[in-house]
Scaffold this active site. Sequence first.
Site, PDB file in Angstrom:
ATOM      1  CE1 TYR A   1       2.029   0.937   4.634  1.00 10.81           C
ATOM      2  CE2 TYR A   1       3.357   1.435   6.569  1.00 10.81           C
ATOM      3  CZ  TYR A   1       2.147   1.484   5.898  1.00 10.81           C
ATOM      4  OH  TYR A   1       1.061   2.100   6.474  1.00 10.81           O
TER       5      TYR A   1
ATOM      6  N   GLY B   1     -11.210   0.959  -0.382  1.00 18.05           N
ATOM      7  CA  GLY B   1     -10.869   0.059   0.718  1.00 18.05           C
ATOM      8  C   GLY B   1     -11.874   0.154   1.837  1.00 18.05           C
TER       9      GLY B   1
END
Length: 259
Positions: free
Chosen positions: A158, A14
Amino acid sequence: MRKQLQGTTVGITGASMGIGAACAREFAAQGASLLLCSRSSEGVQQLAHELQHEYDVPTYAFALDVRQRQQVEQALQELPAQWQAIDILINNAGLALGLEPLQDGSLDDWEQMIDTNVKGLLYMTRAIVPGMIQRKRGHIINIGSLAGRYAYPGAAVYCGTKAAVRAITDGLRMDLVDTPLRVTDLQPGMTETNFSNVRFHGDSSRASQVYRDIEPLQAEDVAQTALFIATRPAHVQIQEVLMTCTHQAASTVVHRPGK
């Protein structure tokens, strides 16, 4: 003068933006060779070119979707020989999607968060750690979250993925206790990156309200902490770091005094 990480290869997932890109910059400044991957080939290639030119460090960038197990395995197996020995792995790829109550949540969003935040981290770790053990050196830094400690409304899945990161990190550290490898869970709170824009599917107006009247962490703050963790003497293992901006005490305990 020799820099702290000269001769060290750092892999960052990422890496095209946010905390990943900030880590790439901080580690490059200390002479590390950078192995950068991201789903965005153009973004990560551009960053690698900039850092190679600015800091005169070797860089290698490639597109990789960490959610795809076979793609991860193949991409890492096909790395050029000089990039096979990764000394520091920063598992940074991750995201949050949506802020609806669990009973109204999107199953597609859930799958993307679980596949990226948990399974992607596992795929990368499983592929790279055996080589670290063989070479008798290595450091895995997982980018967790304050959300892994303090759940909050609308973010059960999450928060669950980041709680999983914390547990996986702890378990991996135990599994490696008889090796020289180190394992760290770096858990930032509110950090002003593209995170909220992604969470709200591109609704920048809604995303901007997350950081209203507060001075949140910046990606550079997290990256500098990651660098500190990675540059401790070999006998020092920092197991976890929980960091927030000054006016955040827990996920939803935030004072907004205005900037």
